[in-house]
Write a protein that holds these residues in place. Sequence first.
Motif, PDB file in Angstrom:
ATOM      1  N   SER A  15       0.788  -1.080  -0.029  1.00  0.00           N
ATOM      2  CA  SER A  15       0.002   0.176   0.010  1.00  0.00           C
ATOM      3  C   SER A  15       0.934   1.342  -0.016  1.00  0.00           C
ATOM      4  O   SER A  15       0.618   2.264  -0.604  1.00  0.00           O
ATOM      5  CB  SER A  15      -0.899  -0.214   1.115  1.00  0.00           C
ATOM      6  N   TYR A  16       1.901   1.130   0.840  1.00  0.00           N
ATOM      7  CA  TYR A  16       2.756   2.381   0.816  1.00  0.00           C
ATOM      8  C   TYR A  16       3.629   2.719  -0.577  1.00  0.00           C
ATOM      9  O   TYR A  16       3.712   3.636  -1.111  1.00  0.00           O
ATOM     10  CB  TYR A  16       3.641   2.425   1.889  1.00  0.00           C
ATOM     11  N   LEU A  17       3.656   1.498  -0.975  1.00  0.00           N
ATOM     12  CA  LEU A  17       4.641   1.449  -2.477  1.00  0.00           C
ATOM     13  C   LEU A  17       3.757   2.042  -3.507  1.00  0.00           C
ATOM     14  O   LEU A  17       4.002   2.822  -4.342  1.00  0.00           O
ATOM     15  CB  LEU A  17       5.208  -0.067  -2.785  1.00  0.00           C
ATOM     16  N   ALA A  18       2.426   1.610  -3.528  1.00  0.00           N
ATOM     17  CA  ALA A  18       1.458   1.838  -4.409  1.00  0.00           C
ATOM     18  C   ALA A  18       1.360   3.361  -4.510  1.00  0.00           C
ATOM     19  O   ALA A  18       1.307   4.297  -5.375  1.00  0.00           O
ATOM     20  CB  ALA A  18       0.180   1.206  -4.397  1.00  0.00           C
ATOM     21  N   GLU A  19       1.208   4.026  -3.203  1.00  0.00           N
ATOM     22  CA  GLU A  19       1.096   5.320  -3.047  1.00  0.00           C
ATOM     23  C   GLU A  19       2.085   6.126  -3.583  1.00  0.00           C
ATOM     24  O   GLU A  19       1.993   7.059  -4.250  1.00  0.00           O
ATOM     25  CB  GLU A  19       1.002   6.015  -1.367  1.00  0.00           C
ATOM     26  N   LEU A  20       3.606   5.482  -3.255  1.00  0.00           N
ATOM     27  CA  LEU A  20       4.533   6.128  -3.850  1.00  0.00           C
ATOM     28  C   LEU A  20       4.774   6.486  -5.375  1.00  0.00           C
ATOM     29  O   LEU A  20       5.010   7.435  -6.015  1.00  0.00           O
ATOM     30  CB  LEU A  20       5.788   5.559  -3.301  1.00  0.00           C
ATOM     31  N   LEU A  21       4.421   4.885  -5.794  1.00  0.00           N
ATOM     32  CA  LEU A  21       4.503   5.140  -7.426  1.00  0.00           C
ATOM     33  C   LEU A  21       3.244   6.005  -8.101  1.00  0.00           C
ATOM     34  O   LEU A  21       3.603   6.375  -9.158  1.00  0.00           O
ATOM     35  CB  LEU A  21       4.401   3.572  -7.895  1.00  0.00           C
ATOM     36  N   LEU A  22       2.058   6.125  -7.454  1.00  0.00           N
ATOM     37  CA  LEU A  22       1.182   6.761  -8.075  1.00  0.00           C
ATOM     38  C   LEU A  22       1.457   8.266  -7.888  1.00  0.00           C
ATOM     39  O   LEU A  22       1.441   9.049  -8.933  1.00  0.00           O
ATOM     40  CB  LEU A  22      -0.225   6.630  -7.373  1.00  0.00           C
ATOM     41  N   GLU A  23       2.147   8.788  -6.767  1.00  0.00           N
ATOM     42  CA  GLU A  23       2.573  10.179  -6.814  1.00  0.00           C
ATOM     43  C   GLU A  23       3.555  10.479  -7.756  1.00  0.00           C
ATOM     44  O   GLU A  23       3.793  11.430  -8.139  1.00  0.00           O
ATOM     45  CB  GLU A  23       3.251  10.246  -5.238  1.00  0.00           C
ATOM     46  N   GLY A  25       3.677   9.195 -10.613  1.00  0.00           N
ATOM     47  CA  GLY A  25       3.089   9.097 -12.065  1.00  0.00           C
ATOM     48  C   GLY A  25       3.015   7.914 -12.781  1.00  0.00           C
ATOM     49  O   GLY A  25       2.685   7.851 -13.885  1.00  0.00           O
ATOM     50  N   TYR A  26       3.288   6.909 -12.105  1.00  0.00           N
ATOM     51  CA  TYR A  26       3.242   5.542 -12.421  1.00  0.00           C
ATOM     52  C   TYR A  26       1.735   5.061 -12.718  1.00  0.00           C
ATOM     53  O   TYR A  26       0.872   5.395 -12.289  1.00  0.00           O
ATOM     54  CB  TYR A  26       3.803   4.615 -11.525  1.00  0.00           C
ATOM     55  N   GLN A  27       1.637   4.089 -13.846  1.00  0.00           N
ATOM     56  CA  GLN A  27       0.256   3.407 -13.709  1.00  0.00           C
ATOM     57  C   GLN A  27       0.531   2.001 -12.965  1.00  0.00           C
ATOM     58  O   GLN A  27       1.669   1.404 -13.413  1.00  0.00           O
ATOM     59  CB  GLN A  27       0.325   3.160 -15.245  1.00  0.00           C
ATOM     60  N   VAL A  28      -0.226   1.842 -11.934  1.00  0.00           N
ATOM     61  CA  VAL A  28       0.010   0.893 -11.095  1.00  0.00           C
ATOM     62  C   VAL A  28      -0.825  -0.197 -11.243  1.00  0.00           C
ATOM     63  O   VAL A  28      -2.035  -0.069 -11.077  1.00  0.00           O
ATOM     64  CB  VAL A  28      -0.092   1.459  -9.514  1.00  0.00           C
ATOM     65  N   PHE A  29      -0.240  -1.414 -11.375  1.00  0.00           N
ATOM     66  CA  PHE A  29      -1.020  -2.761 -11.586  1.00  0.00           C
ATOM     67  C   PHE A  29      -1.009  -3.423 -10.167  1.00  0.00           C
ATOM     68  O   PHE A  29       0.196  -3.671  -9.881  1.00  0.00           O
ATOM     69  CB  PHE A  29      -0.767  -3.534 -12.739  1.00  0.00           C
ATOM     70  N   GLY A  30      -2.104  -4.023  -9.796  1.00  0.00           N
ATOM     71  CA  GLY A  30      -1.964  -4.844  -8.781  1.00  0.00           C
ATOM     72  C   GLY A  30      -2.546  -6.123  -8.808  1.00  0.00           C
ATOM     73  O   GLY A  30      -3.518  -6.451  -9.072  1.00  0.00           O
ATOM     74  N   LEU A  31      -1.825  -7.257  -8.407  1.00  0.00           N
ATOM     75  CA  LEU A  31      -2.270  -8.685  -8.312  1.00  0.00           C
ATOM     76  C   LEU A  31      -3.082  -8.996  -7.315  1.00  0.00           C
ATOM     77  O   LEU A  31      -2.863  -8.469  -6.080  1.00  0.00           O
ATOM     78  CB  LEU A  31      -1.281  -9.583  -8.346  1.00  0.00           C
ATOM     79  N   ARG A  32      -4.231  -9.357  -7.571  1.00  0.00           N
ATOM     80  CA  ARG A  32      -5.241  -9.958  -6.398  1.00  0.00           C
ATOM     81  C   ARG A  32      -5.562 -11.256  -6.591  1.00  0.00           C
ATOM     82  O   ARG A  32      -6.085 -11.623  -7.424  1.00  0.00           O
ATOM     83  CB  ARG A  32      -6.243  -8.850  -6.144  1.00  0.00           C
ATOM     84  N   ARG A  33      -5.762 -11.869  -5.388  1.00  0.00           N
ATOM     85  CA  ARG A  33      -6.295 -13.448  -5.257  1.00  0.00           C
ATOM     86  C   ARG A  33      -7.619 -13.423  -5.046  1.00  0.00           C
ATOM     87  O   ARG A  33      -8.089 -12.462  -4.249  1.00  0.00           O
ATOM     88  CB  ARG A  33      -5.245 -14.069  -4.406  1.00  0.00           C
ATOM     89  N   ARG A  34      -8.278 -14.089  -5.667  1.00  0.00           N
ATOM     90  CA  ARG A  34      -9.763 -13.932  -5.303  1.00  0.00           C
ATOM     91  C   ARG A  34     -10.263 -14.493  -4.039  1.00  0.00           C
ATOM     92  O   ARG A  34      -9.635 -15.768  -3.631  1.00  0.00           O
ATOM     93  CB  ARG A  34     -10.765 -15.193  -6.309  1.00  0.00           C
ATOM     94  N   THR A  35     -10.955 -13.923  -3.153  1.00  0.00           N
ATOM     95  CA  THR A  35     -11.169 -14.456  -2.007  1.00  0.00           C
ATOM     96  C   THR A  35     -12.728 -14.204  -1.610  1.00  0.00           C
ATOM     97  O   THR A  35     -13.104 -13.052  -2.193  1.00  0.00           O
ATOM     98  CB  THR A  35     -10.296 -14.101  -0.626  1.00  0.00           C
ATOM     99  N   SER A  36     -13.487 -14.931  -0.731  1.00  0.00           N
ATOM    100  CA  SER A  36     -14.784 -14.481  -0.655  1.00  0.00           C
ATOM    101  C   SER A  36     -15.002 -13.280   0.350  1.00  0.00           C
ATOM    102  O   SER A  36     -15.914 -12.822   0.479  1.00  0.00           O
ATOM    103  CB  SER A  36     -15.668 -15.712  -0.001  1.00  0.00           C
ATOM    104  N   THR A  37     -13.787 -13.124   0.911  1.00  0.00           N
ATOM    105  CA  THR A  37     -13.758 -11.974   1.831  1.00  0.00           C
ATOM    106  C   THR A  37     -12.648 -11.189   1.783  1.00  0.00           C
ATOM    107  O   THR A  37     -11.605 -11.128   2.584  1.00  0.00           O
ATOM    108  CB  THR A  37     -13.865 -12.624   3.678  1.00  0.00           C
TER     109      THR A  37
END
Length: 323
Positions: A15-23, A25-37
């Motif tokens: 989360s901190y890295l995504a904030e830094l990269l967005l600041e 000007g990066y386009q940020v892609f996040g891998l997510r695993r499907r969970t029911s919660t």
Amino acid sequence: MKRALITGVTGQDGSYLAELLLEKGYQVFGLRRRTSTPNYENVAHIQDKIEWISGDLTDLASLIEAVRISNPDEVYNLAAQSFVAASWPQPIATGQLTALAVTNMLEAVRIAKPDARFYQASSSEMFGKVQAIPQVETTPFYPRSPYGVAKLYGHWITVNYRESFNMFACSGILFNHESPRRGLEFVTRKVTDGVAQIKLGLATELRLGNLDSQRDWGFAGDYVKAMWLMLQQDTPDDFVISTGEMHTVEELVQVAFDHVGLNWRDYVVIDEKFVRPAEVDLLLGDCTKAKQELGWELEVGFKQLVANMVDADLKRHAGRPVE
Ligand code: GDP
């Protein structure tokens, strides 16, 4: 616009890295695993700025597809089973997620975007039963948990892909790094959350294990800057990231209780349940190389970090928003 793929983006560091990269000007892609919660607590404020890609660390096909879709300049592999204590009851899952999955990520990059720069989240836990004090990049490793053993595999496979395939792959050997977004099971957050609950009358005691172990605790927000810096260099390399200061768990407890004007001895109970089968007695990093070659600097010191975490937990328990 630069493009980055982050695994483990919903965790503390992600989360901190995504904030830094967005600041930046990066386009940020996040891998997510499907969970029911699903749990997006750490990234709720930037959730709609991240481009989400479904995938699973144990499924190579999904990782190749994630790299193909994101077409990244930089890949940050932060996902893992990251809690040392959980690695004894779940040693094989830890091996699959913390060790072998690194090869899956490296293979996905090698196959789908071999010129992408790759960051591997390595850990001071690899030093384990320390062979020298302080620890530097060349200190021999001696892991003390299935987690430490798995991280060591991840470290060496990253080095090996750099040497075998000439990939721009870096391993960041990060010492403990904490924040209000740290998982509640880690000792810093367990303590700051416990102190906040006791202060607000929501709890009467705090149960802990070994108070004598010593750690080099820094602020996660400072540490993600080092990850980014590693991938901006001319040549890939490995770096220790640390504060160079060591404190016992007892000192941590004392600083946290002091911050709210309470005496820790009135509330802390030692519970054998939290004592580990094998312990890492002390970790102390020397990050001279990172300071000199990356120009990395630390901003938040130990006492400030603990105070910030206690304050955030006080706010959260009082139902007020936390940044
Ligand atoms: P680690 O360094 O990655 O294992 O980070 P942790 O925050 O989980 O643990 C740091 C140190 O705190 C270890 O030496 C633990 O044995 C010690 N410790 C003492 N009591 C506790 C506890 O109740 N929970 C955790 N997580 N650690 C504890």
